[in-house]
Every structure is written in C-alpha cells, then in structure tokens.
Design a protein around this motif. Structure first.
Motif, PDB file in Angstrom:
ATOM      1  N   SER A  17       0.826  -1.199   0.000  1.00  0.00           N
ATOM      2  CA  SER A  17       0.000   0.000   0.000  1.00  0.00           C
ATOM      3  C   SER A  17       0.861   1.250   0.000  1.00  0.00           C
ATOM      4  O   SER A  17       1.995   1.246   0.487  1.00  0.00           O
ATOM      5  CB  SER A  17      -0.896   0.029   1.249  1.00  0.00           C
ATOM      6  OG  SER A  17      -1.786  -1.059   1.277  1.00  0.00           O
ATOM      7  N   ARG A  66      -9.718  -0.982  -4.737  1.00  0.00           N
ATOM      8  CA  ARG A  66      -8.338  -0.973  -4.225  1.00  0.00           C
ATOM      9  C   ARG A  66      -7.868   0.439  -3.865  1.00  0.00           C
ATOM     10  O   ARG A  66      -7.108   0.614  -2.916  1.00  0.00           O
ATOM     11  CB  ARG A  66      -7.383  -1.561  -5.268  1.00  0.00           C
ATOM     12  CG  ARG A  66      -7.694  -2.999  -5.656  1.00  0.00           C
ATOM     13  CD  ARG A  66      -6.592  -3.585  -6.538  1.00  0.00           C
ATOM     14  NE  ARG A  66      -6.445  -2.891  -7.811  1.00  0.00           N
ATOM     15  CZ  ARG A  66      -5.306  -2.315  -8.231  1.00  0.00           C
ATOM     16  NH1 ARG A  66      -4.229  -2.341  -7.464  1.00  0.00           N
ATOM     17  NH2 ARG A  66      -5.255  -1.715  -9.412  1.00  0.00           N
ATOM     18  N   ASN A  83      -4.237   0.455  -2.167  1.00  0.00           N
ATOM     19  CA  ASN A  83      -4.028  -0.839  -1.530  1.00  0.00           C
ATOM     20  C   ASN A  83      -3.941  -1.934  -2.581  1.00  0.00           C
ATOM     21  O   ASN A  83      -4.342  -1.755  -3.732  1.00  0.00           O
ATOM     22  CB  ASN A  83      -5.176  -1.138  -0.564  1.00  0.00           C
ATOM     23  CG  ASN A  83      -5.287  -0.122   0.553  1.00  0.00           C
ATOM     24  OD1 ASN A  83      -4.296   0.430   1.019  1.00  0.00           O
ATOM     25  ND2 ASN A  83      -6.516   0.132   0.994  1.00  0.00           N
ATOM     26  N   SER A  84      -3.428  -3.068  -2.172  1.00  0.00           N
ATOM     27  CA  SER A  84      -3.318  -4.238  -3.064  1.00  0.00           C
ATOM     28  C   SER A  84      -2.679  -3.846  -4.393  1.00  0.00           C
ATOM     29  O   SER A  84      -3.186  -4.165  -5.474  1.00  0.00           O
ATOM     30  CB  SER A  84      -4.703  -4.849  -3.303  1.00  0.00           C
ATOM     31  OG  SER A  84      -5.302  -5.238  -2.080  1.00  0.00           O
ATOM     32  N   LYS A  86      -0.520  -3.507  -7.692  1.00  0.00           N
ATOM     33  CA  LYS A  86      -0.095  -4.470  -8.708  1.00  0.00           C
ATOM     34  C   LYS A  86       1.011  -3.856  -9.559  1.00  0.00           C
ATOM     35  O   LYS A  86       1.149  -2.636  -9.628  1.00  0.00           O
ATOM     36  CB  LYS A  86      -1.287  -4.837  -9.602  1.00  0.00           C
ATOM     37  CG  LYS A  86      -2.487  -5.388  -8.857  1.00  0.00           C
ATOM     38  CD  LYS A  86      -3.639  -5.632  -9.816  1.00  0.00           C
ATOM     39  CE  LYS A  86      -4.861  -6.177  -9.066  1.00  0.00           C
ATOM     40  NZ  LYS A  86      -5.998  -6.429  -9.990  1.00  0.00           N
TER      41      LYS A  86
END
Length: 116
Positions: A17, A66, A83-84, A86
C-alpha cells in the motif's frame, strides 16, 4: 497561479500500500473537480480517480475497490490511498485540479513503482 505538490510515491512490493498526497496552494473547494491521473512509460496519461464538488467520485475500473480518493478541505489536501498494488499500477501519478473558469492545473508528479 495554482500550485499542486504531490508526495508519497515510492517503491512498494506487489500487494502493498501507498498513500499519495497532493497539497494545493489555494482552497480546493474553489475547483469543480480534483483527482489523480497516472502515466506509464510509453502510454498516455489516464484517469485514476476524481471527485467533484457535487460529491461525485469516479474511478478507473481496474482500481475500483483498491484505491480510495479523499480530501481534507481545511488543509487543502487531496489523497489517494492505494491498496493491493499491482505491477501494472507502476506509473508517475499526477494531481489534477480543474476549474470551469480557468481550466486544468497539474502537479509535477510522483513516481510509484510496484516491484518485488
């Protein structure tokens, strides 16, 4: 002249994050819309998340659930909680402010790199 100063970018592992911050040099309620855009190398700048003074928010489909955009009117700050994360979120992230009277304003950008 409006200044937007971003901060909070950096290197993060996939799944991690970051919170980006954007400080405006004048009251953010004076703008019709504020938000975050990003640009990856070789690609066009794209919308990530925006909100309007009418209370409408808009997110890029791939970040929904996200990322969260928020603001602190008293501090003239806009945030993007990510967040999360990629690998495909890697990009330079830009703060944007839009006024129907004077047009668009952009910050200098902050780099987000998602890599292990």
């Amino acid at each position: 002249q409006v200044q937007l100063v971003e901060s909070g970018g950096g290197l993060v592992q996939p799944g991690g994050s970051l919170r980006l911050s954007c400080e405006a040099s004048r009251s953010i309620i004076s703008f019709n819309r504020m938000g975050w855009y990003r640009q990856a190398p070789g690609k066009e700048r794209e919308l990530v998340a925006t909100f309007t003074t009418a209370g409408t928010t808009n997110y890029k489909a791939s970040v929904k659930g996200r990322f969260t955009i928020s603001a602190d009117n008293a501090k003239n700050m806009v945030y993007l909680q990510m967040n999360s994360l990629k690998r495909e979120d890697t990009a330079a992230y830009y703060c944007n402010a839009y006024s129907g009277l004077t047009g668009d304003y952009w910050g200098q950008g902050t780099q987000v790199t998602v890599s292990s």
